[in-house]
Design a protein around this motif. Structure first.
Motif: not given
Length: 381
Positions: A146, A162-166, A177, A179-180, A183, A185
């Motif tokens: 986060r 809410e971005l659920r960064a991976r 970035l 995400d899970e 996708q 960003y």
């Protein structure tokens, strides 16, 4: 981190500050060179390179710096390097205290106390891997995913949950970035098209890359002013600045230097790319020079090879294929492409050293002006 299969690390490119592989006084290495003195017994599991120094992490958790910065730390799990900040995730200083995130000045030789430290409890680590064991998100993401570490103040930048960064990658002026859900960003400066939104405008907050929406990505990589993604099916998408051919699109500067043969480029005028002049394909047909590509462009490797890994330097790009071959292109002034010369290329070129020596490439990590590769011996059929 690289796979457990035993192998060796190789390095090539700029080493003007004495960083491996040029610790014997060489300022540049033009072809892959085994990091013998740094990788005794295949001990290195991760390499992160900044411009003037390189950081190595051993399987035993020891970090060693090489180049303009020196020093060592034990009990390390992950690392991230920049010219202004060196960050490590270490075991806690007290039993049962949890891991600790530490930021150091590279010039400190890793002595004394870090610039700042933050305890990471088991609850803030992420679940993943076989058996659901806890693991930290890879740096520069903080373990909670986060927030992330930035080389500029403030050193810790928040991310919306809410971005659920991976995974997160930082370029010189932009961030990517993953995400899970696969996708992508992007945000930051956009004057070289590196954000992929079709404009040259900056974005202050993470913005979904709409051109890739619905195409799950497995890998993201940020160069100085260009970006690369690899999809779950092995396709490569690339965008941003092409001054040195780092997008594998026809480059005016390389054509003028007569150090490259321009490849085909079709449909580029229609998708928002900036075209300056024309080049000639191998069959003599005119193709446009591409200075800036502000939308993701699909890139095909020779023979239709699928990609599994990618990394970007300041102005060069490296990709590992499913067959374990390494392709590089872009700026090659210091030998960072690994082709035994200092030529620059605006098309993917296979690094023949690994093929000739029956080596399968498993991982690649680019510094701004150099490249590090992990390779294993090919299994005999």
């Amino acid at each position: 981190m690289v796979e457990e299969r035993p192998g060796s690390w190789f390095g090539f490119g700029f080493c003007g500050f004495g960083q491996a592989p040029g610790s014997d006084g060489r300022h540049q290495v033009h072809s892959p060179r085994l990091l013998c003195s740094w990788d005794r017994g295949g001990d290195i599991c991760s390499v992160r390179a900044s411009w003037s120094y390189t950081a190595f992490l051993s399987r035993a958790g020891r970090v060693q710096l090489s180049g303009s910065a020196g020093g060592a730390l034990d009990g390390c799990r992950d690392l991230w390097a920049s010219e202004t900040l060196f960050v490590v995730l270490r075991d806690g200083r007290r039993p049962g205290a949890g891991a600790e995130l530490q930021a150091w000045a590279p010039s400190s030789a890793l002595r004394g106390e870090p610039l700042w430290a933050q305890t990471v409890t088991a609850e803030t680590e992420r679940k993943g891997g076989a058996g659901g064991e806890t693991r930290a998100a890879p740096l520069p993401l903080l373990p909670c995913a986060r927030a992330y570490v930035s080389p500029r103040t403030p050193l810790v930048q928040p991310l919306a949950p809410e971005l659920r960064a991976r995974r997160l990658e930082l370029g010189t002026e932009h961030a990517l970035l993953l995400d899970e859900a696969g996708q992508v960003y992007s945000w930051g400066a956009g004057r070289h098209g590196q954000l992929g939104h079709g404009t040259l405008e900056a974005e202050l907050e993470p913005r979904l890359l709409e051109a890739l929406q619905g195409l799950p990505m497995a890998v993201v990589a940020a160069g100085g002013w260009h970006s690369v993604c690899v999809s779950e099916t092995g396709d490569i998408y690339i965008w941003g600045w092409n001054e040195s051919g780092q997008l594998a699109l026809p480059s005016r500067s390389l054509a003028e230097d007569r150090k490259t043969v321009s490849g085909e480029a079709t449909g580029l005028n229609e998708d928002g790319s900036e075209v300056k002049g024309t080049a000639r394909a191998e069959d003599g047909a005119p193709v446009p020079f591409i200075a800036i590509q502000p939308f993701p462009a699909l890139l095909d490797l020779p023979l239709g090879a699928g990609a599994v890994k990618a990394s970007c330097g300041s102005r060069h790009t490296a990709v590992v294929t499913r067959l374990g071959e390494l392709y590089t292109w872009g700026w090659g002034k210091y030998g960072q492409l690994g082709h035994s010369d200092t030529a620059s290329w605006d098309r993917p070129c296979r690094v023949e050293y690994f093929v000739d020596n029956q080596l399968q490439v498993m991982a690649v990590s680019c510094g701004p002006w150099n490249t590090y590769v992990y390779a294993v011996e090919k299994e005999k059929s």
